[in-house]
Design a protein around this motif. Structure first.
Motif, PDB file in Angstrom:
ATOM      1  N   THR A   1      15.669  -5.911  -1.874  1.00 61.53           N
ATOM      2  CA  THR A   1      16.007  -6.210  -3.269  1.00 61.53           C
ATOM      3  C   THR A   1      14.770  -6.207  -4.154  1.00 61.53           C
ATOM      4  OG1 THR A   1      17.839  -7.578  -2.486  1.00 61.53           O
ATOM      5  CG2 THR A   1      17.142  -7.879  -4.768  1.00 61.53           C
ATOM      6  N   ARG A   2      13.680  -6.761  -3.664  1.00 60.69           N
ATOM      7  CA  ARG A   2      12.447  -6.831  -4.459  1.00 60.69           C
ATOM      8  C   ARG A   2      11.850  -5.448  -4.687  1.00 60.69           C
ATOM      9  NH1 ARG A   2       9.694 -11.214  -0.699  1.00 60.69           N
ATOM     10  NH2 ARG A   2       7.816 -10.771  -1.922  1.00 60.69           N
ATOM     11  N   VAL A   3      11.918  -4.591  -3.672  1.00 61.42           N
ATOM     12  CA  VAL A   3      11.399  -3.228  -3.833  1.00 61.42           C
ATOM     13  C   VAL A   3      12.259  -2.436  -4.809  1.00 61.42           C
ATOM     14  CG1 VAL A   3      10.970  -1.060  -2.623  1.00 61.42           C
ATOM     15  CG2 VAL A   3      10.286  -3.213  -1.566  1.00 61.42           C
TER      16      VAL A   3
ATOM     17  N   VAL B   1       9.154   6.119   4.247  1.00 59.99           N
ATOM     18  CA  VAL B   1       8.544   5.054   5.042  1.00 59.99           C
ATOM     19  C   VAL B   1       8.887   3.684   4.466  1.00 59.99           C
ATOM     20  CG1 VAL B   1       6.346   4.073   5.805  1.00 59.99           C
ATOM     21  CG2 VAL B   1       6.687   6.543   5.881  1.00 59.99           C
ATOM     22  N   VAL B   2       8.830   3.553   3.141  1.00 60.36           N
ATOM     23  CA  VAL B   2       9.171   2.279   2.496  1.00 60.36           C
ATOM     24  C   VAL B   2      10.630   1.914   2.779  1.00 60.36           C
ATOM     25  CG1 VAL B   2       9.484   1.132   0.276  1.00 60.36           C
ATOM     26  CG2 VAL B   2       7.417   2.450   0.710  1.00 60.36           C
ATOM     27  N   ALA B   3      11.530   2.878   2.665  1.00 55.77           N
ATOM     28  CA  ALA B   3      12.944   2.606   2.916  1.00 55.77           C
ATOM     29  C   ALA B   3      13.178   2.183   4.361  1.00 55.77           C
ATOM     30  CB  ALA B   3      13.778   3.848   2.583  1.00 55.77           C
TER      31      ALA B   3
ATOM     32  N   LEU C   1      14.479   5.031  -4.754  1.00 51.90           N
ATOM     33  CA  LEU C   1      15.849   4.512  -4.810  1.00 51.90           C
ATOM     34  C   LEU C   1      16.805   5.395  -4.021  1.00 51.90           C
ATOM     35  CD1 LEU C   1      16.112   3.471  -8.571  1.00 51.90           C
ATOM     36  CD2 LEU C   1      16.024   1.951  -6.596  1.00 51.90           C
ATOM     37  N   SER C   2      16.598   6.699  -4.088  1.00 55.43           N
ATOM     38  CA  SER C   2      17.516   7.602  -3.375  1.00 55.43           C
ATOM     39  C   SER C   2      17.421   7.442  -1.858  1.00 55.43           C
ATOM     40  CB  SER C   2      17.220   9.047  -3.768  1.00 55.43           C
ATOM     41  OG  SER C   2      15.941   9.451  -3.295  1.00 55.43           O
ATOM     42  N   CYS C   3      16.276   6.982  -1.364  1.00 54.57           N
ATOM     43  CA  CYS C   3      16.105   6.826   0.089  1.00 54.57           C
ATOM     44  C   CYS C   3      16.855   5.619   0.646  1.00 54.57           C
ATOM     45  CB  CYS C   3      14.620   6.703   0.430  1.00 54.57           C
ATOM     46  SG  CYS C   3      13.666   8.202   0.145  1.00 54.57           S
TER      47      CYS C   3
ATOM     48  N   ALA D   1       0.832  -1.211   0.000  1.00 54.35           N
ATOM     49  CA  ALA D   1       0.000   0.000   0.000  1.00 54.35           C
ATOM     50  C   ALA D   1       0.864   1.257   0.000  1.00 54.35           C
ATOM     51  CB  ALA D   1      -0.929  -0.018   1.214  1.00 54.35           C
ATOM     52  N   THR D   2       1.951   1.243   0.775  1.00 57.47           N
ATOM     53  CA  THR D   2       2.828   2.415   0.823  1.00 57.47           C
ATOM     54  C   THR D   2       3.572   2.605  -0.489  1.00 57.47           C
ATOM     55  OG1 THR D   2       3.152   1.830   3.154  1.00 57.47           O
ATOM     56  CG2 THR D   2       4.497   3.597   2.277  1.00 57.47           C
ATOM     57  N   ILE D   3       4.006   1.498  -1.112  1.00 58.11           N
ATOM     58  CA  ILE D   3       4.670   1.602  -2.416  1.00 58.11           C
ATOM     59  C   ILE D   3       3.719   2.188  -3.456  1.00 58.11           C
ATOM     60  CG2 ILE D   3       5.710   0.261  -4.285  1.00 58.11           C
ATOM     61  CD1 ILE D   3       6.797  -1.643  -2.207  1.00 58.11           C
TER      62      ILE D   3
END
Length: 315
Positions: free
Chosen positions: A181-183, A164-166, A208-210, A136-138
């Motif tokens: 890795t999957r994210v 939050v995802v990172a 990606l930067s996070c 949901a966050t992604i």
């Protein structure tokens, strides 16, 4: 006619095969198959817990900012939130799905703030609910449209959700589940697909930067030529149609993000003095802009060191 009636009477007196056989006492109906639940349903809520759940959800999505902040503090500290975590996770997931399908930026922000508060609660094992909260966050990071109007500041929600995802990935990823890795692969596929909208491109870059400097060096820097080609295509389209649409603003956002993210990494690993020739050859359209930005960062860093040395001498 009489012969027909006699034959009918004889036919009725013949016993049927089912009636002639005695009932089988050993026969038993086959029971229905039992379906095993690998993840049993959470325990039913008591009336007090139901009231608490309603108070939390209404407070987190209410109109009063003070009540929202107090509710988030309760979510981040209270012990009894532990028993409501499965229901709250499902509620947050459903809320994000609905408010992306029918975009409502404010409610999406409230939902991600609830996720962050649950992450901060020491009594809640957030790992048990990652299958609901992480996708949901992604979605808030890479969805095509998360606000009703194009002029809404949905970039802030994408930045916040990417953080939050990172945090979720860095905390709960391991060699078995390989969540990080999957994210990262999800973000990379979104960047490499030219059919994806610019908003998705921005969210993937921010995601990606996070993950830190190493991810930027290995994943973002090799994709700069792809980004340069995408930026050049959009700008050429804008010039040809003579219609500076909102895509120009999106390109400005993406370019600023690339400079702020990749600039410090290139300053450390690829600081050259050739007038930007090598940058243009390697990175394409954005090469010269990156070169100027790296030189600006180099100048700022030199001035900072100079001021620090003067401060030490004056002490």
């Amino acid at each position: 006619m009489s012969e027909y009636l006699k034959a009918l009477e004889m036919y009725e007196q013949i016993p049927s095969p089912a009636a002639s056989q005695p009932p089988d006492k050993k026969f038993q109906p086959r029971p229905d198959p039992i379906l095993l639940k690998l993840h049993p349903d959470p325990h039913p809520l008591s009336s007090e817990e139901q009231v608490f759940f309603v108070k939390l959800t209404e407070g987190a999505f209410g109109f009063n900012e003070h009540v929202r902040n107090e509710t988030l503090q309760v979510l981040g500290r209270d012990y009894h939130v532990k028993f409501l975590a499965p229901y709250l996770s499902q509620f947050i997931k459903d809320s994000i799905c609905v408010n992306i399908a029918f975009p409502d930026l404010s409610l999406l922000i409230y939902s991600v703030r609830m996720i962050k508060s649950l992450m901060a609660n020491p009594h809640v094992n957030i790992k048990e609910h990652l299958h609901l909260l992480l996708p949901a966050t992604i979605s808030c990071v890479v969805s095509r449209k998360i606000s009703k109007y194009s002029y809404d500041n949905h970039w802030t929600l994408r930045d916040f959700s990417a953080q939050v995802v990172a945090t979720l990935c860095s905390t709960h990823s391991n060699k078995i589940n390989q969540i990080k890795t999957r994210v990262i692969k999800i973000y990379l596929r979104a960047i490499q697909d030219l059919r994806k909208p610019l908003s998705t491109l921005y969210g993937s870059l921010k995601g990606l930067s996070c993950f830190g400097e190493e991810t930027i060096k290995t994943c973002v820097v090799p994709l700069i030529p792809v980004l340069s080609h995408r930026v050049c295509m959009v700008l050429e389209k804008t010039v040809y149609l003579r219609d500076p649409s909102h895509e120009t603003k999106q390109i400005k956002r993406i370019t600023d993000l690339v400079l702020s993210v990749v600039g410090p990494v290139l300053l450390q690993y690829k600081n050259v003095n050739d007038g930007g020739v090598s940058y243009v050859k390697e990175f394409g359209y954005l090469g010269y802009t990156l070169y100027n930005h790296v030189k600006h960062l180099e100048k700022v860093e030199a001035e900072r060191k100079n001021h620090f040395n003067v401060y030490l001498l004056c002490r």
